[in-house]
Design an enzyme around this catalytic site. Structure first.
Site, mmCIF file in Angstrom:
data_model
loop_
_atom_site.group_PDB
_atom_site.id
_atom_site.type_symbol
_atom_site.label_atom_id
_atom_site.label_comp_id
_atom_site.label_asym_id
_atom_site.label_seq_id
_atom_site.Cartn_x
_atom_site.Cartn_y
_atom_site.Cartn_z
ATOM 1 N N VAL A 25 -15.055 -5.629 -6.538
ATOM 2 C CA VAL A 25 -15.638 -6.582 -5.589
ATOM 3 C C VAL A 25 -17.163 -6.450 -5.651
ATOM 4 O O VAL A 25 -17.709 -5.353 -5.601
ATOM 5 C CB VAL A 25 -15.108 -6.329 -4.160
ATOM 6 C CG1 VAL A 25 -15.909 -7.117 -3.144
ATOM 7 C CG2 VAL A 25 -13.629 -6.700 -4.083
ATOM 8 N N HIS A 55 26.731 14.659 4.580
ATOM 9 C CA HIS A 55 27.052 13.315 4.100
ATOM 10 C C HIS A 55 27.436 12.436 5.289
ATOM 11 O O HIS A 55 28.186 12.892 6.153
ATOM 12 C CB HIS A 55 28.228 13.391 3.119
ATOM 13 C CG HIS A 55 28.683 12.050 2.639
ATOM 14 N ND1 HIS A 55 27.952 11.308 1.736
ATOM 15 C CD2 HIS A 55 29.767 11.303 2.972
ATOM 16 C CE1 HIS A 55 28.589 10.174 1.522
ATOM 17 N NE2 HIS A 55 29.677 10.134 2.258
HETATM 18 P P1 NAD Z 1 -8.646 5.564 -0.989
HETATM 19 O O1 NAD Z 1 -9.645 6.452 -1.620
HETATM 20 O O2 NAD Z 1 -7.235 6.052 -0.822
HETATM 21 O O3 NAD Z 1 -8.568 4.182 -1.810
HETATM 22 C C1 NAD Z 1 -9.696 3.375 -2.000
HETATM 23 C C2 NAD Z 1 -9.440 2.405 -3.140
HETATM 24 O O4 NAD Z 1 -10.503 1.466 -3.191
HETATM 25 C C3 NAD Z 1 -9.361 3.070 -4.506
HETATM 26 O O5 NAD Z 1 -8.147 2.717 -5.134
HETATM 27 C C4 NAD Z 1 -10.591 2.527 -5.227
HETATM 28 O O6 NAD Z 1 -10.402 2.409 -6.634
HETATM 29 C C5 NAD Z 1 -10.782 1.179 -4.551
HETATM 30 N N1 NAD Z 1 -12.149 0.619 -4.673
HETATM 31 C C6 NAD Z 1 -13.317 1.267 -4.480
HETATM 32 N N2 NAD Z 1 -14.359 0.408 -4.670
HETATM 33 C C7 NAD Z 1 -13.834 -0.803 -4.964
HETATM 34 C C8 NAD Z 1 -14.405 -2.101 -5.279
HETATM 35 N N3 NAD Z 1 -15.727 -2.330 -5.326
HETATM 36 N N4 NAD Z 1 -13.557 -3.128 -5.535
HETATM 37 C C9 NAD Z 1 -12.212 -2.931 -5.524
HETATM 38 N N5 NAD Z 1 -11.644 -1.732 -5.246
HETATM 39 C C10 NAD Z 1 -12.430 -0.681 -4.964
HETATM 40 O O7 NAD Z 1 -9.293 5.138 0.416
HETATM 41 P P2 NAD Z 1 -8.663 4.569 1.781
HETATM 42 O O8 NAD Z 1 -7.383 3.855 1.534
HETATM 43 O O9 NAD Z 1 -9.806 3.843 2.398
HETATM 44 O O10 NAD Z 1 -8.330 5.874 2.606
HETATM 45 C C11 NAD Z 1 -9.376 6.781 2.963
HETATM 46 C C12 NAD Z 1 -8.842 8.167 3.187
HETATM 47 O O11 NAD Z 1 -8.016 8.196 4.341
HETATM 48 C C13 NAD Z 1 -8.022 8.667 2.023
HETATM 49 O O12 NAD Z 1 -8.423 9.984 1.725
HETATM 50 C C14 NAD Z 1 -6.620 8.625 2.544
HETATM 51 O O13 NAD Z 1 -5.813 9.648 1.970
HETATM 52 C C15 NAD Z 1 -6.791 8.813 4.038
HETATM 53 N N6 NAD Z 1 -5.686 8.153 4.764
HETATM 54 C C16 NAD Z 1 -4.445 8.660 4.656
HETATM 55 C C17 NAD Z 1 -3.392 8.028 5.279
HETATM 56 C C18 NAD Z 1 -2.011 8.601 5.147
HETATM 57 O O14 NAD Z 1 -1.885 9.759 4.797
HETATM 58 N N7 NAD Z 1 -0.946 7.833 5.393
HETATM 59 C C19 NAD Z 1 -3.588 6.855 5.981
HETATM 60 C C20 NAD Z 1 -4.873 6.350 6.062
HETATM 61 C C21 NAD Z 1 -5.918 7.012 5.436
#
Ligand code: NAD
Length: 462
Positions: free
Chosen positions: A233, A441
Site C-alpha cells: 500500500v 470420544h
Molecule cells: P502482523 O505483524 O501480524 O501483520 C502485519 C502484516 O502487514 C504483515 O503480514 C505485513 O507483511 C503487512 N504489511 C506491512 N506493511 C504493509 C504494506 N505497506 N502494505 C501491505 N501490507 C503490509 O501485525 P498485526 O496483525 O497488526 O498484529 C500486531 C501484533 O499484535 C502481532 O504481533 C500480533 O501477534 C499481535 N496480535 C495477536 C493476536 C492474537 O494472538 N490472536 C491478536 C491481535 C494482535
C-alpha cells in the site's frame, strides 16, 4: 511518599499478572494505570472486545449457513449493530472490573494516572512520587501505520477504531494479512461487508507453517474475503465518508486503487514506552524501540525490569503474563522461568488457527530430521456433526527420538486443542506418548491423537 517493594507500570496482562503474583509472594505492590479501567490493550481495546465481536458474528454465520441444515428454520437474525457494540462493552466491563476485584483481593494498590521514572527507585504518578525497590515496566505496545497512511479512527482506523465503527461498512479494505487484519476482516465479512485484504508478502500471517497459511487463505477466501497479495500500500486518500487506497504490485510495479468506506490499518504494533523517562535514565533500547533486558527481564539500570510487548519476542498477551509471573518470582528470590520454545499462537477466526513450536519450514532450514503426522478434521466424528470438518492437525516430531517439535492446527477449537500439545512439549513428550493417551470420544481432541498416531504406525480414521 508511599513506599513499595514493587511498582508495576501498566495493568495489561503482563502488568496485572505480575502485580498479583508479587503480592501473592509477600511483596508490597502497586500497579500504575492511567486508563479509567484496568486490563490494558488486551481487555479494553484488543483481545477481549475482538473476541466478543468474533463470537457474535460467528453465531450469525452459523445461523445463515448451518441452522437450516440442522432443522432450525426461521431464517438468520438481523444485526443490531448498536446492541452488538453494547454486548462487547459489557464483556469489557465484566473483565476489567474482574481485575479491580483481584487487585483488592490480593492487596495490590492501583495508582491511578500515567507513571514515569524520575530516578531509579522512584515512580511519579501525577504529582505524587512513590518509592519502589523494584520497578517493572509493562507498558505494552501501540498500533503503527505505514508511510502515506494517516489513521483518523473514523475512515482509516487502527484495531482500536475497528472495534467502534459507527456502522458496518459496505466496503472495507484491510492493510496487512496478519492476525489483526484477518480477525477483524472476518468479523466485518460475516456482518456483510465486502472485505479486501491487501498484503505486502505472498502469504498470509507471516511466520506461520506454510501448509496452514495456504489452507487458511483458501478458507477465508471461501468465506468471501478477497486477497491482493504481494502488494504494498502506497497511500490512502480520504474524503469525509470514503477512502481511496493505492497499492503497488511487487511483481511488476503496477499501481491500482481500491475504494472503501473503511480502511483498517493492521501492519503491526510498536512498543509503547512514551513518557516513562527511560532515555534520561540511560535504559538501553533496541533500534525497534524495545527495552533491552537480560534473561531475567532486568534492564541495564539496577532495579528496573521490563516485560511483555515493551521488550523483544512475540507480542502476545500470554507471553507477557508468563513473563509477569516469572519476573515476580525472580524479584521474590525464586527462579522465574519462561520456556520461549513453547508459546502457543492462536488466531480466533473460524476455523481457528493455532500453532506451537517449530514450523516445517524452520525444521527444514535447520536441516533437522523430522516426521509429519497429519489428520484431517473430516475424519473426526464430532467435527462432522458440527459442520466443522475443514482443517487438520499436524504434528512434527523428531525423526529419531519421536520428540514433539511443533504442532499446527487449523480447525474447530484449535486454540484450545493446542494446549494438550503444549503440555506434552513442556514434558518433553514423544508423539507416541500422545498417541497412547486415551482420548474421550467423540471430541475434537481425538484429531490430535490421530495426528500423533500418524507420526507412528498410522491413524485409524483416515
Ligand atoms: P502482523 O505483524 O501480524 O501483520 C502485519 C502484516 O502487514 C504483515 O503480514 C505485513 O507483511 C503487512 N504489511 C506491512 N506493511 C504493509 C504494506 N505497506 N502494505 C501491505 N501490507 C503490509 O501485525 P498485526 O496483525 O497488526 O498484529 C500486531 C501484533 O499484535 C502481532 O504481533 C500480533 O501477534 C499481535 N496480535 C495477536 C493476536 C492474537 O494472538 N490472536 C491478536 C491481535 C494482535
Amino acid at each position: 511518599m508511599s513506599s513499595y517493594d514493587v511498582i508495576v507500570i501498566g495493568s495489561g496482562p503482563g502488568g496485572y499478572v505480575c502485580a498479583i503474583r508479587c503480592a501473592q509472594l509477600g511483596l508490597k505492590t502497586a500497579c500504575v494505570e492511567g486508563r479509567e479501567t484496568l486490563g490494558g490493550t488486551c481487555l479494553n481495546i484488543g483481545c477481549i472486545p475482538s473476541k466478543a465481536l468474533l463470537h457474535a458474528s460467528h453465531m450469525l454465520h452459523e445461523a445463515e449457513h448451518n441452522f437450516e441444515k440442522m432443522g432450525l428454520k426461521g431464517g438468520a437474525p438481523k444485526v443490531d449493530w448498536k446492541a452488538m457494540l453494547a454486548y462487547k462493552s459489557d464483556v469489557i466491563g465484566q473483565n476489567t472490573k474482574g481485575i479491580e476485584f483481584l487487585f483488592k483481593k490480593n492487596k495490590v494498590d492501583w495508582l491511578k494516572g500515567w507513571g514515569s521514572i524520575p530516578e531509579p527507585g522512584k515512580v511519579k504518578v501525577g504529582d505524587a512520587v512513590h518509592a519502589a525497590k523494584h520497578i517493572v515496566v509493562a507498558t505494552g505496545s501501540d498500533s503503527t501505520s505505514i508511510p502515506g497512511v494517516t489513521v483518523d479512527e473514523k475512515i482509516v482506523v487502527s484495531s482500536t477504531g475497528a472495534l467502534e465503527l459507527g456502522k458496518i461498512p459496505k466496503k472495507m479494505v484491510v492493510i496487512g494479512a496478519g492476525v489483526i487484519g484477518l480477525e477483524m476482516g472476518s468479523v466485518y465479512a460475516r456482518l456483510g461487508a465486502e472485505v479486501t485484504v491487501v498484503e505486502f508478502l505472498d502469504k498470509v500471517t507471516p511466520g506461520m507453517d506454510g501448509e496452514v497459511q495456504k489452507v487458511f487463505q483458501r478458507t477465508l477466501s471461501k468465506q468471501g474475503l478477497t486477497f491482493i497479495m504481494g502488494a504494498a500500500v502506497q497511500k490512502v486518500e480520504t474524503t469525509k465518508t470514503k477512502a481511496k487506497v493505492t497499492y503497488k504490485l511487487r511483481k511488476d510495479d503496477s499501481e491500482a486503487t481500491l475504494d472503501a468506506d473503511t480502511v483498517l490499518v493492521a501492519t503491526g504494533r510498536k512498543p509503547y514506552t512514551d513518557g516513562l523517562g527511560l532515555e534520561a535514565l540511560g535504559v538501553a533500547m533496541s533500534e525497534r524501540g524495545q527495552v533491552k533486558t537480560d534473561a531475567h527481564w532486568a534492564t541495564n539500570v539496577s532495579g528496573i525490569y521490563a516485560i511483555g510487548d515493551a521488550i523483544a519476542g512475540p507480542m502476545l498477551a500470554h507471553k507477557a503474563e508468563d513473563e509477569g509471573m516469572a519476573v515476580a518470582e525472580t524479584i521474590a528470590g525464586q527462579k522465574g522461568h519462561v520456556n520461549y520454545g513453547v508459546i502457543p499462537g492462536v488466531i480466533y477466526t473460524h476455523p481457528e488457527v493455532a500453532s506451537v513450536g517449530k514450523t516445517e519450514e524452520e525444521l527444514k532450514d535447520e536441516g533437522r530430521g523430522f516426521k509429519v503426522g497429519k489428520f484431517s478434521f473430516m475424519g473426526n466424528g464430532r467435527a462432522k456433526a458440527n459442520f466443522a470438518g475443514d482443517g487438520f492437525v499436524k504434528i512434527l516430531a523428531d525423526k529419531t527420538t519421536d520428540r514433539i517439535l511443533g504442532a499446527h492446527i487449523i480447525g474447530p477449537m484449535a486454540g484450545d486443542l493446542i494446549h494438550e500439545i503444549c503440555v506434552a512439549m513442556e514434558f518433553g513428550a514423544a508423539a507416541e506418548d500422545l498417541a497412547r493417551t486415551c482420548h474421550a470420544h467423540p471430541t475434537y481432541s481425538e484429531a490430535v491423537r490421530e495426528a500423533a498416531l500418524a507420526c507412528g504406525d498410522g491413524p485409524i480414521h483416515s
